[in-house]
Design a protein around this motif. Structure first.
Motif, PDB file in Angstrom:
ATOM      1  N   TYR A  47     -60.473 -10.595  34.394  1.00  0.00           N
ATOM      2  CA  TYR A  47     -59.334 -11.112  33.640  1.00  0.00           C
ATOM      3  C   TYR A  47     -58.040 -10.904  34.428  1.00  0.00           C
ATOM      4  O   TYR A  47     -57.825  -9.832  35.005  1.00  0.00           O
ATOM      5  N   GLY A  48     -57.193 -11.922  34.447  1.00  0.00           N
ATOM      6  CA  GLY A  48     -55.909 -11.744  35.127  1.00  0.00           C
ATOM      7  C   GLY A  48     -55.019 -12.967  34.951  1.00  0.00           C
ATOM      8  O   GLY A  48     -55.250 -13.800  34.080  1.00  0.00           O
ATOM      9  N   ILE A  49     -53.984 -13.018  35.784  1.00  0.00           N
ATOM     10  CA  ILE A  49     -53.021 -14.117  35.726  1.00  0.00           C
ATOM     11  C   ILE A  49     -53.185 -14.956  36.993  1.00  0.00           C
ATOM     12  O   ILE A  49     -53.360 -14.412  38.082  1.00  0.00           O
ATOM     13  N   ILE A  50     -53.110 -16.269  36.831  1.00  0.00           N
ATOM     14  CA  ILE A  50     -53.131 -17.143  38.000  1.00  0.00           C
ATOM     15  C   ILE A  50     -51.678 -17.474  38.342  1.00  0.00           C
ATOM     16  O   ILE A  50     -50.914 -17.934  37.479  1.00  0.00           O
ATOM     17  N   LYS A  51     -51.337 -17.212  39.598  1.00  0.00           N
ATOM     18  CA  LYS A  51     -49.929 -17.324  39.975  1.00  0.00           C
ATOM     19  C   LYS A  51     -49.823 -17.885  41.393  1.00  0.00           C
ATOM     20  O   LYS A  51     -50.653 -17.592  42.242  1.00  0.00           O
ATOM     21  N   ASP A  52     -48.805 -18.692  41.620  1.00  0.00           N
ATOM     22  CA  ASP A  52     -48.524 -19.162  42.977  1.00  0.00           C
ATOM     23  C   ASP A  52     -47.803 -18.026  43.707  1.00  0.00           C
ATOM     24  O   ASP A  52     -46.651 -17.707  43.387  1.00  0.00           O
ATOM     25  N   ALA A  53     -48.473 -17.403  44.665  1.00  0.00           N
ATOM     26  CA  ALA A  53     -47.912 -16.216  45.317  1.00  0.00           C
ATOM     27  C   ALA A  53     -46.619 -16.541  46.059  1.00  0.00           C
ATOM     28  O   ALA A  53     -45.739 -15.693  46.198  1.00  0.00           O
ATOM     29  N   LYS A  54     -46.520 -17.809  46.532  1.00  0.00           N
ATOM     30  CA  LYS A  54     -45.328 -18.164  47.318  1.00  0.00           C
ATOM     31  C   LYS A  54     -44.097 -18.324  46.439  1.00  0.00           C
ATOM     32  O   LYS A  54     -43.024 -17.829  46.753  1.00  0.00           O
ATOM     33  N   THR A  55     -44.253 -19.017  45.310  1.00  0.00           N
ATOM     34  CA  THR A  55     -43.087 -19.308  44.471  1.00  0.00           C
ATOM     35  C   THR A  55     -42.947 -18.327  43.323  1.00  0.00           C
ATOM     36  O   THR A  55     -41.917 -18.267  42.666  1.00  0.00           O
ATOM     37  N   GLY A  56     -44.030 -17.607  43.042  1.00  0.00           N
ATOM     38  CA  GLY A  56     -44.010 -16.705  41.900  1.00  0.00           C
ATOM     39  C   GLY A  56     -44.295 -17.389  40.577  1.00  0.00           C
ATOM     40  O   GLY A  56     -44.288 -16.753  39.523  1.00  0.00           O
ATOM     41  N   ASP A  57     -44.519 -18.708  40.599  1.00  0.00           N
ATOM     42  CA  ASP A  57     -44.803 -19.461  39.362  1.00  0.00           C
ATOM     43  C   ASP A  57     -46.108 -19.007  38.725  1.00  0.00           C
ATOM     44  O   ASP A  57     -47.159 -19.010  39.362  1.00  0.00           O
ATOM     45  N   GLU A  58     -46.020 -18.633  37.429  1.00  0.00           N
ATOM     46  CA  GLU A  58     -47.257 -18.302  36.724  1.00  0.00           C
ATOM     47  C   GLU A  58     -47.865 -19.564  36.127  1.00  0.00           C
ATOM     48  O   GLU A  58     -47.162 -20.373  35.535  1.00  0.00           O
ATOM     49  N   ILE A  59     -49.159 -19.745  36.276  1.00  0.00           N
ATOM     50  CA  ILE A  59     -49.806 -20.955  35.750  1.00  0.00           C
ATOM     51  C   ILE A  59     -50.411 -20.692  34.375  1.00  0.00           C
ATOM     52  O   ILE A  59     -50.142 -21.389  33.415  1.00  0.00           O
ATOM     53  N   ASP A  60     -51.238 -19.634  34.295  1.00  0.00           N
ATOM     54  CA  ASP A  60     -51.955 -19.396  33.035  1.00  0.00           C
ATOM     55  C   ASP A  60     -52.652 -18.056  33.159  1.00  0.00           C
ATOM     56  O   ASP A  60     -52.843 -17.536  34.254  1.00  0.00           O
ATOM     57  N   GLU A  61     -53.080 -17.493  32.018  1.00  0.00           N
ATOM     58  CA  GLU A  61     -53.999 -16.366  32.111  1.00  0.00           C
ATOM     59  C   GLU A  61     -55.405 -16.937  32.250  1.00  0.00           C
ATOM     60  O   GLU A  61     -55.663 -18.065  31.797  1.00  0.00           O
ATOM     61  N   ALA A  62     -56.288 -16.184  32.879  1.00  0.00           N
ATOM     62  CA  ALA A  62     -57.589 -16.775  33.193  1.00  0.00           C
ATOM     63  C   ALA A  62     -58.685 -15.729  33.291  1.00  0.00           C
ATOM     64  O   ALA A  62     -58.426 -14.542  33.506  1.00  0.00           O
ATOM     65  N   LEU A  63     -59.922 -16.203  33.115  1.00  0.00           N
ATOM     66  CA  LEU A  63     -61.101 -15.398  33.412  1.00  0.00           C
ATOM     67  C   LEU A  63     -61.736 -16.007  34.651  1.00  0.00           C
ATOM     68  O   LEU A  63     -62.014 -17.203  34.686  1.00  0.00           O
ATOM     69  N   VAL A  64     -61.939 -15.185  35.670  1.00  0.00           N
ATOM     70  CA  VAL A  64     -62.451 -15.713  36.928  1.00  0.00           C
ATOM     71  C   VAL A  64     -63.859 -15.162  37.171  1.00  0.00           C
ATOM     72  O   VAL A  64     -64.064 -13.945  37.123  1.00  0.00           O
ATOM     73  N   THR A  65     -64.800 -16.071  37.384  1.00  0.00           N
ATOM     74  CA  THR A  65     -66.185 -15.659  37.652  1.00  0.00           C
ATOM     75  C   THR A  65     -66.442 -15.757  39.152  1.00  0.00           C
ATOM     76  O   THR A  65     -66.184 -16.802  39.757  1.00  0.00           O
ATOM     77  N   ILE A  66     -66.918 -14.665  39.717  1.00  0.00           N
ATOM     78  CA  ILE A  66     -67.215 -14.636  41.153  1.00  0.00           C
ATOM     79  C   ILE A  66     -68.723 -14.656  41.339  1.00  0.00           C
ATOM     80  O   ILE A  66     -69.439 -13.807  40.794  1.00  0.00           O
ATOM     81  N   MET A  67     -69.227 -15.649  42.064  1.00  0.00           N
ATOM     82  CA  MET A  67     -70.667 -15.734  42.331  1.00  0.00           C
ATOM     83  C   MET A  67     -70.867 -15.949  43.830  1.00  0.00           C
ATOM     84  O   MET A  67     -70.444 -16.957  44.376  1.00  0.00           O
TER      85      MET A  67
END
Ligand SMILES: Nc1nc2c(ncn2[C@@H]2O[C@H](COP(=O)(O)OP(=O)(O)OP(=O)(O)O)[C@@H](O)[C@H]2O)c(=O)[nH]1
Ligand SMILES: [Mg+2]
Length: 461
Positions: free
Chosen positions: A55-75
């Motif tokens: 669980y975390g936040i999706i963010k543009d690291a360059k601009t700092g813009d937050e897009i959404d909170e998200a669940l990320v599955t790593i496979m």
């Protein structure tokens, strides 16, 4: 791994939904996700275990813009859909967050996937064969339990196993033949011509079973094209509505209401019917209606099943009689409608014209007899069909054509055997059959074939 680049796509339908998923596949999938994912505990996705959710936040690291909170599955590869590293980012399902998320993933180095490219990679990386990849589209498009069951059977490899067994058998004959060719001077016979003949006969029989199953398979996949035909005003559109249980087609007392063919899916006892409501067939000078009548006749010609509708509250006229003549050779049922009104038509009159057709009496207005009609339809369809267990059923025209080509090669081989041609000639026909069958599972499919197949997929699958 065959593919160097990392692909991404929105894998859920575009529109408003609870959640939406962007899927990424390829070598850079996890580093890309790691660059845009931020969690309270400062988790680094590059070092988390495989098949875990974060669980975390999706963010543009360059601009700092937050897009959404998200669940990320790593496979991590290889136990994934594509056999490559796969990341799925679940965020809120609106169009805008998903598009912004996709844009961010693209900006960080992924490329937009082509239609079906995830499944194509699963095939190219050897996780599934081509017929299984095609079954994925069939599962997505399934309209009934039965068509879904067939597609699931195909994805589990029922067809592939059968085709592979036949190919093994062909290969073993080829091997013996080629050994005979190599050792021709030593006068050893590795396999007799009569044995080849016997084995080929058995294989052809097996291929024919598969070809025969294609009729049934097509029906499950494309639906049974069922045309409702009749003169104007007999209640064709009313019958469509009664079968659908909704007011789909316009119904009025004016003859000539329906002008175009209306097509709808109805599920009758597990079988998908593609019902076509047509314009009433009669002689007319009206240009629009004339075109409608032409389309009705076209629907009649192409139908797997015809429901000839007759208004039993009025006496049979020449238009009814002419249509009875036209449906004589088609599989069909005569449906006497308006049974709620005093009857002017006797079943015997119909039998005089169409002695072998089933007759059903209904009222499309109040629904009487509709269940009986459903049973009559399902009886008629099931009449010349065996229901299947583990037997593979061909649902794909491409597969059917390939099997037919294999059969033709083997029939040529039978002719060559009869003409006592040399082993080299026999081997050519055997290879022809082997290649044709290989197109089904993908061993011998060309780039053209692959392109055509995967074009039919949606993006993100
Ligand atoms: N009493 C009675 N009237 C019916 C029945 N079925 C249809 N009708 C009426 O018959 C008229 C024509 O019905 P439609 O369903 O439009 O007939 P159609 O065959 O589609 O007609 P076209 O599209 O003009 O060829 C309408 O007024 C319906 O309400 C029925 O079972 N009983
Ligand atoms: Mg109509």
């Amino acid at each position: 791994m065959l593919n160097e680049d990392t692909i991404c796509a929105i894998s859920t339908p575009i529109g408003e939904g609870g959640i939406g998923i962007v899927r990424i596949s390829g070598n850079d999938a996890i580093p890309i996700a790691a660059r845009i994912f931020f969690s309270k505990k400062k988790k680094d996705l590059k070092s988390v275990p495989t098949h875990t959710i974060h669980y975390g936040i999706i963010k543009d690291a360059k601009t700092g813009d937050e897009i959404d909170e998200a669940l990320v599955t790593i496979m991590r590869a290889p136990n994934t859909y594509t056999k490559e590293d796969v990341v799925e980012i679940n965020c809120h399902g609106g169009v805008l967050p998903l598009k912004r998320l996709l844009g961010l993933v693209l900006k960080n180095g992924a490329r937009l996937a082509e239609p079906g490219e995830f499944t194509k990679r699963a095939f190219l990386n050897g996780r599934i064969d081509l017929s299984q990849a095609e079954a994925v589209i069939d599962i997505i498009n399934s309209k009934t339990e039965d068509s879904l069951r067939l597609a699931v059977g195909q994805i589990s490899g029922i067809l592939s196993k059968r085709i592979m067994a036949v190919r093994e058998e062909l290969l073993s004959i080829i091997a013996s033949l080629e050994a005979s060719i190599d050792f021709v001077d030593e006068d050893i016979e590795f396999i007799s011509k009569s044995e080849i003949g016997e084995r080929i006969k058995r294989i052809i029989k097996e291929l024919e079973c598969l070809i025969d199953s294609a009729d049934e398979g097509r029906i499950y996949k494309e639906g049974i094209a069922t045309a409702i035909i009749g003169k104007p005003n007999v209640g064709k559109s009313s019958l469509l509505n009664a079968l659908l249980k909704e007011e789909r087609a316009i119904v009025t007392p004016i003859p000539g209401t329906t002008r175009d063919v209306i097509e709808e899916w109805v599920n009758i006892k597990g079988m998908p019917l593609r019902i076509l409501d047509t314009a009433g067939i009669r002689h007319t000078e009206d240009i629009v209606e004339m075109e409608g009548v032409r389309r009705s006749r076209e629907a009649l010609k192409n139908a797997d099943l015809v429901l000839l509708l007759i208004d039993k509250s009025t006496t049979l006229n020449d238009e009814d009689k002419k249509l009875m003549g036209e449906v004589k050779e088609k599989r069909g049922i005569v449906v006497l409608n308006k049974a709620d009104l005093p009857s002017k038509v006797k079943e015997g009159e119909i039998k005089d014209f169409l002695p072998n057709k089933a007759i059903a009496s209904i009222s499309a207005l109040n629904g009487d007899g509709i269940d009986g009609l459903r049973s009559a339809i399902s009886n008629l369809i099931l009449q010349n069909k065996v229901t299947s267990g583990e037997r593979p059923i061909i649902t794909n025209l491409r597969h059917k054509l390939a099997i037919e080509r294999a059969r033709t090669s083997l029939e040529n081989l039978q002719a060559s055997l009869k003409d006592e041609m040399s082993e080299e000639f026999l081997a050519v026909d055997l290879r022809g059959a082997l290649n044709a069958l290989g197109e089904i599972t993908g061993e011998t499919a060309t780039e053209d074939i692959l392109e055509k197949i995967f074009q039919e997929f949606c993006i993100g699958k």
